[in-house]
Motif scaffolding. Structure first.
Motif, PDB file in Angstrom:
ATOM      1  N   LEU A   1      61.298  36.787  45.203  1.00 34.90           N
ATOM      2  CA  LEU A   1      61.521  37.574  46.412  1.00 34.90           C
ATOM      3  C   LEU A   1      60.941  36.954  47.677  1.00 34.90           C
ATOM      4  CD1 LEU A   1      60.827  41.206  45.108  1.00 34.90           C
ATOM      5  CD2 LEU A   1      63.047  40.186  45.638  1.00 34.90           C
ATOM      6  N   THR A   2      59.907  36.136  47.541  1.00 36.47           N
ATOM      7  CA  THR A   2      59.247  35.620  48.733  1.00 36.47           C
ATOM      8  C   THR A   2      60.171  34.749  49.567  1.00 36.47           C
ATOM      9  OG1 THR A   2      57.361  34.353  49.570  1.00 36.47           O
ATOM     10  CG2 THR A   2      58.281  33.634  47.461  1.00 36.47           C
ATOM     11  N   ARG A   3      60.075  34.912  50.859  1.00 36.78           N
ATOM     12  CA  ARG A   3      60.814  34.062  51.793  1.00 36.78           C
ATOM     13  C   ARG A   3      59.887  33.065  52.469  1.00 36.78           C
ATOM     14  NH1 ARG A   3      64.900  38.382  54.834  1.00 36.78           N
ATOM     15  NH2 ARG A   3      66.016  39.059  52.944  1.00 36.78           N
ATOM     16  N   SER A   4      58.607  33.394  52.486  1.00 32.62           N
ATOM     17  CA  SER A   4      57.635  32.519  53.142  1.00 32.62           C
ATOM     18  C   SER A   4      57.120  31.418  52.225  1.00 32.62           C
ATOM     19  CB  SER A   4      56.447  33.348  53.636  1.00 32.62           C
ATOM     20  OG  SER A   4      55.721  33.892  52.542  1.00 32.62           O
ATOM     21  N   GLY A   5      57.310  31.600  50.896  1.00 36.28           N
ATOM     22  CA  GLY A   5      56.741  30.652  49.943  1.00 36.28           C
ATOM     23  C   GLY A   5      55.277  30.914  49.657  1.00 36.28           C
ATOM     24  N   VAL A   6      54.787  32.091  50.118  1.00 35.55           N
ATOM     25  CA  VAL A   6      53.397  32.484  49.881  1.00 35.55           C
ATOM     26  C   VAL A   6      53.390  33.934  49.408  1.00 35.55           C
ATOM     27  CG1 VAL A   6      51.079  32.737  50.852  1.00 35.55           C
ATOM     28  CG2 VAL A   6      52.619  30.961  51.739  1.00 35.55           C
ATOM     29  N   VAL A   7      52.683  34.215  48.312  1.00 36.17           N
ATOM     30  CA  VAL A   7      52.532  35.581  47.818  1.00 36.17           C
ATOM     31  C   VAL A   7      51.054  35.879  47.645  1.00 36.17           C
ATOM     32  CG1 VAL A   7      54.774  35.518  46.655  1.00 36.17           C
ATOM     33  CG2 VAL A   7      52.708  34.926  45.370  1.00 36.17           C
ATOM     34  N   GLY A   8      50.717  37.164  47.580  1.00 32.12           N
ATOM     35  CA  GLY A   8      49.313  37.542  47.491  1.00 32.12           C
ATOM     36  C   GLY A   8      49.004  38.392  46.277  1.00 32.12           C
ATOM     37  N   HIS A   9      47.749  38.345  45.865  1.00 29.73           N
ATOM     38  CA  HIS A   9      47.210  39.212  44.806  1.00 29.73           C
ATOM     39  C   HIS A   9      45.899  39.786  45.323  1.00 29.73           C
ATOM     40  CE1 HIS A   9      43.802  39.416  41.963  1.00 29.73           C
ATOM     41  NE2 HIS A   9      44.609  40.185  41.269  1.00 29.73           N
ATOM     42  N   LEU A  10      45.692  41.081  45.118  1.00 29.35           N
ATOM     43  CA  LEU A  10      44.444  41.716  45.554  1.00 29.35           C
ATOM     44  C   LEU A  10      43.993  42.723  44.515  1.00 29.35           C
ATOM     45  CD1 LEU A  10      42.277  42.085  47.724  1.00 29.35           C
ATOM     46  CD2 LEU A  10      43.735  43.841  48.772  1.00 29.35           C
ATOM     47  N   SER A  11      42.763  42.544  44.039  1.00 28.43           N
ATOM     48  CA  SER A  11      42.159  43.473  43.090  1.00 28.43           C
ATOM     49  C   SER A  11      40.774  43.833  43.585  1.00 28.43           C
ATOM     50  CB  SER A  11      42.121  42.860  41.690  1.00 28.43           C
ATOM     51  OG  SER A  11      41.774  43.837  40.725  1.00 28.43           O
ATOM     52  N   GLY A  12      40.070  44.689  42.821  1.00 22.46           N
ATOM     53  CA  GLY A  12      38.767  45.166  43.257  1.00 22.46           C
ATOM     54  C   GLY A  12      37.620  44.622  42.446  1.00 22.46           C
ATOM     55  N   HIS A  13      37.305  45.271  41.309  1.00 27.73           N
ATOM     56  CA  HIS A  13      36.185  44.854  40.472  1.00 27.73           C
ATOM     57  C   HIS A  13      36.575  43.682  39.570  1.00 27.73           C
ATOM     58  CE1 HIS A  13      34.599  49.253  40.757  1.00 27.73           C
ATOM     59  NE2 HIS A  13      34.293  48.553  41.827  1.00 27.73           N
ATOM     60  N   ARG A  14      35.630  42.795  39.359  1.00 28.50           N
ATOM     61  CA  ARG A  14      35.859  41.647  38.467  1.00 28.50           C
ATOM     62  C   ARG A  14      35.560  42.055  37.020  1.00 28.50           C
ATOM     63  NH1 ARG A  14      36.380  36.618  40.781  1.00 28.50           N
ATOM     64  NH2 ARG A  14      36.106  36.578  43.048  1.00 28.50           N
ATOM     65  N   VAL A  15      36.428  42.881  36.463  1.00 26.75           N
ATOM     66  CA  VAL A  15      36.318  43.270  35.059  1.00 26.75           C
ATOM     67  C   VAL A  15      37.453  42.590  34.298  1.00 26.75           C
ATOM     68  CG1 VAL A  15      35.161  45.447  35.533  1.00 26.75           C
ATOM     69  CG2 VAL A  15      37.653  45.367  35.515  1.00 26.75           C
ATOM     70  N   THR A  16      37.322  42.540  32.979  1.00 24.58           N
ATOM     71  CA  THR A  16      38.259  41.766  32.166  1.00 24.58           C
ATOM     72  C   THR A  16      39.721  42.119  32.416  1.00 24.58           C
ATOM     73  OG1 THR A  16      36.596  41.398  30.444  1.00 24.58           O
ATOM     74  CG2 THR A  16      38.904  41.152  29.808  1.00 24.58           C
ATOM     75  N   PRO A  17      40.117  43.402  32.430  1.00 31.76           N
ATOM     76  CA  PRO A  17      41.539  43.695  32.660  1.00 31.76           C
ATOM     77  C   PRO A  17      42.035  43.159  34.005  1.00 31.76           C
ATOM     78  CG  PRO A  17      40.428  45.610  31.762  1.00 31.76           C
ATOM     79  CD  PRO A  17      39.354  44.632  32.120  1.00 31.76           C
ATOM     80  N   GLY A  18      41.209  43.272  35.047  1.00 29.02           N
ATOM     81  CA  GLY A  18      41.614  42.767  36.348  1.00 29.02           C
ATOM     82  C   GLY A  18      41.721  41.259  36.382  1.00 29.02           C
ATOM     83  N   LEU A  19      40.805  40.584  35.721  1.00 29.23           N
ATOM     84  CA  LEU A  19      40.842  39.121  35.671  1.00 29.23           C
ATOM     85  C   LEU A  19      42.055  38.635  34.888  1.00 29.23           C
ATOM     86  CD1 LEU A  19      37.038  38.514  35.060  1.00 29.23           C
ATOM     87  CD2 LEU A  19      38.298  37.933  37.139  1.00 29.23           C
ATOM     88  N   LYS A  20      42.354  39.322  33.778  1.00 30.32           N
ATOM     89  CA  LYS A  20      43.543  38.962  33.002  1.00 30.32           C
ATOM     90  C   LYS A  20      44.814  39.192  33.818  1.00 30.32           C
ATOM     91  CE  LYS A  20      41.904  39.890  28.268  1.00 30.32           C
ATOM     92  NZ  LYS A  20      42.114  40.772  27.091  1.00 30.32           N
ATOM     93  N   GLY A  21      44.841  40.315  34.539  1.00 30.53           N
ATOM     94  CA  GLY A  21      46.010  40.617  35.349  1.00 30.53           C
ATOM     95  C   GLY A  21      46.231  39.578  36.425  1.00 30.53           C
ATOM     96  N   ARG A  22      45.162  39.126  37.060  1.00 29.05           N
ATOM     97  CA  ARG A  22      45.274  38.085  38.087  1.00 29.05           C
ATOM     98  C   ARG A  22      45.810  36.789  37.503  1.00 29.05           C
ATOM     99  NH1 ARG A  22      41.335  35.261  41.315  1.00 29.05           N
ATOM    100  NH2 ARG A  22      39.916  35.179  39.539  1.00 29.05           N
ATOM    101  N   ALA A  23      45.242  36.376  36.370  1.00 27.78           N
ATOM    102  CA  ALA A  23      45.690  35.138  35.727  1.00 27.78           C
ATOM    103  C   ALA A  23      47.164  35.230  35.351  1.00 27.78           C
ATOM    104  CB  ALA A  23      44.843  34.853  34.484  1.00 27.78           C
TER     105      ALA A  23
END
Length: 310
Positions: free
Chosen positions: A125-147
């Protein structure tokens, strides 16, 4: 494990806000269904700070008052095992956990699978060639989701840049808005968020600056259709129910119980109606390959991280 009459006393412990329009709110849907059963007496503990001492104190109190304790969230991975050892005649479970023991079970809804699909969609979907990810706490589910999200982007187009960051809070909208605005101003036109109450700050940023967002856990395409192009669903409530039912049956699984794309829509990527049909088909096909084990999703990320300018 003492039974009180014909009912088992089970405490369900939440870190942060309960009605957070996110992870906790989804888990609480499972609690509400359990409250209708006549063989359980539930205590719901909410508002516990994301601090080791506070979480430990809450767990200890819950174990003193109940037969079993269910900790909601990966925050429980560090604090639950020692408490479980201290109360060998109580049952414990961590939903979104990765810890096990003689009286400790973990139930993991594989939200990283829908996060991978979110990355695939963002790349298309990106047109700029740049996408973002934003999460809150560095807990295992969030880290896995980011990866997984980063891997999904690379799966479709490794040339696309991913701005990824953890803002340190799941519930502070001022903080999340600042971070989301910074990622958008740095070029991201599609933003994947793994937040709870703080998602409203990211929504405001996207609405003000013209970016689209992919949510998680709940179906944000139905809640804020003007902003959300998709939502990486993860039925945490089903993990809560499985944990409680095992406790009632006296069953303590000796390995982490995983639930993913292959388990009757527990995990999926919900798409807005405006997503082209051909793209929706491509995403569904990738999801089928994940469910069949033909695509392996990494759980670690060692790349650079984005920080807003001070």
């Amino acid at each position: 494990m003492t039974l009180h009459g014909t009912k088992r006393k089970i405490a369900v412990l939440f870190v942060g806000e309960l009605h957070d329009s996110g992870f906790n709110a989804c888990a609480f849907q499972g609690v509400e269904r359990l409250q209708k059963r006549d063989d359980i007496c539930l205590e719901v503990i909410t508002g516990v700070p994301f601090e080791a001492q506070a979480m430990t104190a809450a767990l200890t109190g819950a174990a003193n008052r109940n037969d079993s304790v269910i900790f909601i969230g990966g925050q429980g991975n560090s604090v639950t095992p020692p408490i479980a050892k201290s109360f060998p005649h109580r049952d414990f479970a961590v939903v979104q956990g990765e810890v096990i023991g003689p009286n400790l079970a973990s139930y993991d809804v594989l939200q990283e699978q829908s996060a991978f699909l979110a990355g695939c969609l963002a790349a298309r979907l990106t047109r700029s060639g740049v996408v973002g990810h934003l999460s809150g706490h560095r807990v295992t589910p969030g880290l896995k989701g980011r990866a997984a999200f980063v891997a999904g982007v690379a799966h479709m187009d490794p040339s696309i840049q991913v701005l990824t960051g953890f803002c340190g809070t799941q519930d502070d909208n001022c903080v999340s808005q600042t971070w989301a605005e910074a990622e958008i101003k740095a070029g991201a036109d599609v933003l994947f968020t793994m937040l709870n109450a703080a998602r409203n700050g990211a929504i405001t940023a996207c609405r003000n600056l013209g970016a689209v967002q992919i949510g998680n856990v709940l179906n944000w395409c139905e809640i804020e259709p003007d902003v959300f192009i998709a939502s990486a669903l993860a039925r945490i409530d089903r993990g809560v129910e499985h944990a409680a039912l095992d406790m009632i049956a006296g069953n303590v699984p000796d390995q982490v119980c995983h639930y993913g794309l292959q388990d009757n829509d527990i995990v999926s990527l919900s798409l807005a109606a405006r997503v082209p049909e051909e793209l929706a088909y491509d995403i569904a096909r990738i999801g089928q390959k994940i469910a069949l084990g033909e695509i392996m999703i990494p759980i670690d990320y060692d790349g650079t991280e984005f920080l807003p300018e001070s």
